[in-house]
Design an enzyme around this catalytic site. Structure first.
Site, PDB file in Angstrom:
ATOM      1  N   CYS A 150       9.535   7.214   4.173  1.00 54.16           N
ATOM      2  CA  CYS A 150      10.866   7.553   3.669  1.00 54.16           C
ATOM      3  C   CYS A 150      11.895   7.538   4.803  1.00 54.16           C
ATOM      4  CB  CYS A 150      10.856   8.902   2.956  1.00 54.16           C
ATOM      5  SG  CYS A 150      10.589  10.317   4.029  1.00 54.16           S
TER       6      CYS A 150
ATOM      7  N   GLU B 142      14.144   9.710   5.624  1.00 55.62           N
ATOM      8  CA  GLU B 142      14.272  10.972   6.347  1.00 55.62           C
ATOM      9  C   GLU B 142      13.257  11.059   7.487  1.00 55.62           C
ATOM     10  OE1 GLU B 142      15.105  11.868   1.916  1.00 55.62           O
ATOM     11  OE2 GLU B 142      13.884  10.479   3.090  1.00 55.62           O
TER      12      GLU B 142
ATOM     13  N   SER C 227       0.871  -1.177   0.000  1.00 55.36           N
ATOM     14  CA  SER C 227       0.000   0.000   0.000  1.00 55.36           C
ATOM     15  C   SER C 227       0.904   1.222   0.000  1.00 55.36           C
ATOM     16  CB  SER C 227      -0.878   0.001   1.252  1.00 55.36           C
ATOM     17  OG  SER C 227      -1.423   1.272   1.459  1.00 55.36           O
TER      18      SER C 227
END
Length: 77
Positions: free
Chosen positions: A51, A53, A45
């Site tokens: 991410c 970061e 999904s």
């Protein structure tokens, strides 16, 4: 800066990227001198994908850090 880049490279090796095969690592240096790292984590999904970061930032914030100095981001795709 070298230790920050090394921490980001190490984190990229722990990435979970079975869909893109794009492994990303990030390392965040706080104002107090601590380093927090994170890697990208993919999910089937797309909306649940996180991410590198953000993972590093979340690690730092959950540890009580609120001042940030530098961030290094590396990729191995």
């Amino acid at each position: 800066m070298e230790s920050l880049i090394e921490a980001a490279e190490k984190a990229s090796k722990r990435a979970h990227a079975p869909y893109s095969n794009y492994r990303v690592g990030a390392a965040l240096a706080t104002g107090s001198g601590k380093i927090f790292s994170g890697c990208n984590i993919e999910n089937r999904s797309y909306g649940a994908t996180v991410c590198a970061e953000r993972v590093a930032l979340y690690q730092a914030i959950q540890s009580g850090e609120k001042a940030f100095a530098h961030m290094a981001v590396v990729s191995a795709g």
